[in-house]
Design a protein around this motif. Structure first.
Motif, PDB file in Angstrom:
ATOM      1  N   THR A 297       1.132  -1.198  -0.417  1.00 17.62           N
ATOM      2  CA  THR A 297       0.243  -0.013   0.271  1.00 17.62           C
ATOM      3  C   THR A 297       0.531   1.215  -0.033  1.00 17.62           C
ATOM      4  O   THR A 297       2.372   1.186   0.286  1.00 17.62           O
ATOM      5  CB  THR A 297      -0.655   0.292   1.069  1.00 17.62           C
ATOM      6  OG1 THR A 297      -1.764   0.872   0.705  1.00 17.62           O
ATOM      7  CG2 THR A 297      -0.280   0.452   2.434  1.00 17.62           C
TER       8      THR A 297
ATOM      9  N   ILE B 264      -2.751  -2.755  -2.955  1.00 14.98           N
ATOM     10  CA  ILE B 264      -3.923  -2.534  -2.271  1.00 14.98           C
ATOM     11  C   ILE B 264      -4.525  -1.989  -1.229  1.00 14.98           C
ATOM     12  O   ILE B 264      -3.425  -0.831  -0.867  1.00 14.98           O
ATOM     13  CB  ILE B 264      -3.840  -4.136  -1.165  1.00 14.98           C
ATOM     14  CG1 ILE B 264      -3.541  -5.094  -1.325  1.00 14.98           C
ATOM     15  CG2 ILE B 264      -5.238  -4.145  -0.199  1.00 14.98           C
ATOM     16  CD1 ILE B 264      -3.300  -6.841  -0.692  1.00 14.98           C
ATOM     17  N   HIS B 265      -5.656  -0.905  -1.280  1.00 17.91           N
ATOM     18  CA  HIS B 265      -5.945   0.659  -0.816  1.00 17.91           C
ATOM     19  C   HIS B 265      -6.108  -0.056   0.211  1.00 17.91           C
ATOM     20  O   HIS B 265      -7.726  -0.454   1.121  1.00 17.91           O
ATOM     21  CB  HIS B 265      -6.823   1.081  -1.423  1.00 17.91           C
ATOM     22  CG  HIS B 265      -7.577   2.513  -1.155  1.00 17.91           C
ATOM     23  ND1 HIS B 265      -6.399   3.557  -0.827  1.00 17.91           N
ATOM     24  CD2 HIS B 265      -8.496   2.545  -0.198  1.00 17.91           C
ATOM     25  CE1 HIS B 265      -7.252   4.481  -0.709  1.00 17.91           C
ATOM     26  NE2 HIS B 265      -7.895   4.366   0.119  1.00 17.91           N
ATOM     27  N   GLU B 266      -5.136  -0.162   1.693  1.00 14.15           N
ATOM     28  CA  GLU B 266      -5.741  -0.200   3.112  1.00 14.15           C
ATOM     29  C   GLU B 266      -4.675   0.575   3.701  1.00 14.15           C
ATOM     30  O   GLU B 266      -3.540   1.074   3.239  1.00 14.15           O
ATOM     31  CB  GLU B 266      -5.583  -1.580   3.425  1.00 14.15           C
ATOM     32  CG  GLU B 266      -6.151  -3.107   2.755  1.00 14.15           C
ATOM     33  CD  GLU B 266      -8.273  -2.549   3.351  1.00 14.15           C
ATOM     34  OE1 GLU B 266      -8.054  -2.634   4.599  1.00 14.15           O
ATOM     35  OE2 GLU B 266      -9.003  -3.407   3.027  1.00 14.15           O
ATOM     36  N   GLN B 267      -5.371   0.224   4.988  1.00 14.95           N
ATOM     37  CA  GLN B 267      -4.083   1.220   5.739  1.00 14.95           C
ATOM     38  C   GLN B 267      -2.785   0.740   6.330  1.00 14.95           C
ATOM     39  O   GLN B 267      -1.984   1.324   6.163  1.00 14.95           O
ATOM     40  CB  GLN B 267      -4.788   2.024   7.276  1.00 14.95           C
ATOM     41  CG  GLN B 267      -5.882   2.980   6.998  1.00 14.95           C
ATOM     42  CD  GLN B 267      -5.272   3.930   7.105  1.00 14.95           C
ATOM     43  OE1 GLN B 267      -4.524   4.537   6.882  1.00 14.95           O
ATOM     44  NE2 GLN B 267      -6.153   4.672   5.892  1.00 14.95           N
TER      45      GLN B 267
ATOM     46  N   VAL C 116      -0.206  -3.192   5.006  1.00 14.24           N
ATOM     47  CA  VAL C 116      -0.432  -4.001   4.444  1.00 14.24           C
ATOM     48  C   VAL C 116       0.549  -4.608   5.345  1.00 14.24           C
ATOM     49  O   VAL C 116       2.075  -4.381   4.794  1.00 14.24           O
ATOM     50  CB  VAL C 116      -0.479  -4.435   2.696  1.00 14.24           C
ATOM     51  CG1 VAL C 116      -0.316  -4.925   2.318  1.00 14.24           C
ATOM     52  CG2 VAL C 116      -2.021  -3.248   2.941  1.00 14.24           C
TER      53      VAL C 116
ATOM     54  N   GLN D 299       2.565   1.329   4.992  1.00 14.08           N
ATOM     55  CA  GLN D 299       1.461   2.214   5.780  1.00 14.08           C
ATOM     56  C   GLN D 299       1.649   3.208   5.338  1.00 14.08           C
ATOM     57  O   GLN D 299       2.582   3.864   4.462  1.00 14.08           O
ATOM     58  CB  GLN D 299       1.487   2.711   7.596  1.00 14.08           C
ATOM     59  CG  GLN D 299       0.534   2.737   8.024  1.00 14.08           C
ATOM     60  CD  GLN D 299       0.835   2.689   9.397  1.00 14.08           C
ATOM     61  OE1 GLN D 299       0.797   1.937  10.105  1.00 14.08           O
ATOM     62  NE2 GLN D 299      -0.145   3.333   9.920  1.00 14.08           N
TER      63      GLN D 299
END
Length: 77
Positions: A29, A49-52, A54, A62
């Motif tokens: 990310t 991956i569009h997450e806070q 990974v 992050q």
């Protein structure tokens, strides 16, 4: 990453890893996919991956400066 040591990166450090090819074949990310795509040799779109936060193998990334989340994820390893 060939040395098998954990790597943690946030904000601009994720762009540095991207720019140097470290994110081409691992889940990751960062601030934005668009920012990564501006890097000339980036080919890791399929792994973004569009997450806070990974984590993939020994790489912990992050999006933004959320040190508590980073610390908690780090302590699990």
């Amino acid at each position: 990453m060939e040395l098998h040591i954990p790597i943690a990166a946030i904000c601009g450090a994720t762009t540095f890893l991207c720019k140097h090819g470290f994110l081409d074949s691992v889940k990751h990310t960062g601030d934005s996919l668009e920012l990564f795509q501006e890097q000339k040799k980036y080919i890791g779109e399929a792994f973004y991956i569009h997450e806070q936060v990974v984590v993939d193998n020994q790489l912990l990334l992050q999006m933004k400066l959320l040190l508590f989340n980073l610390l908690m994820k780090s302590l699990k390893y």
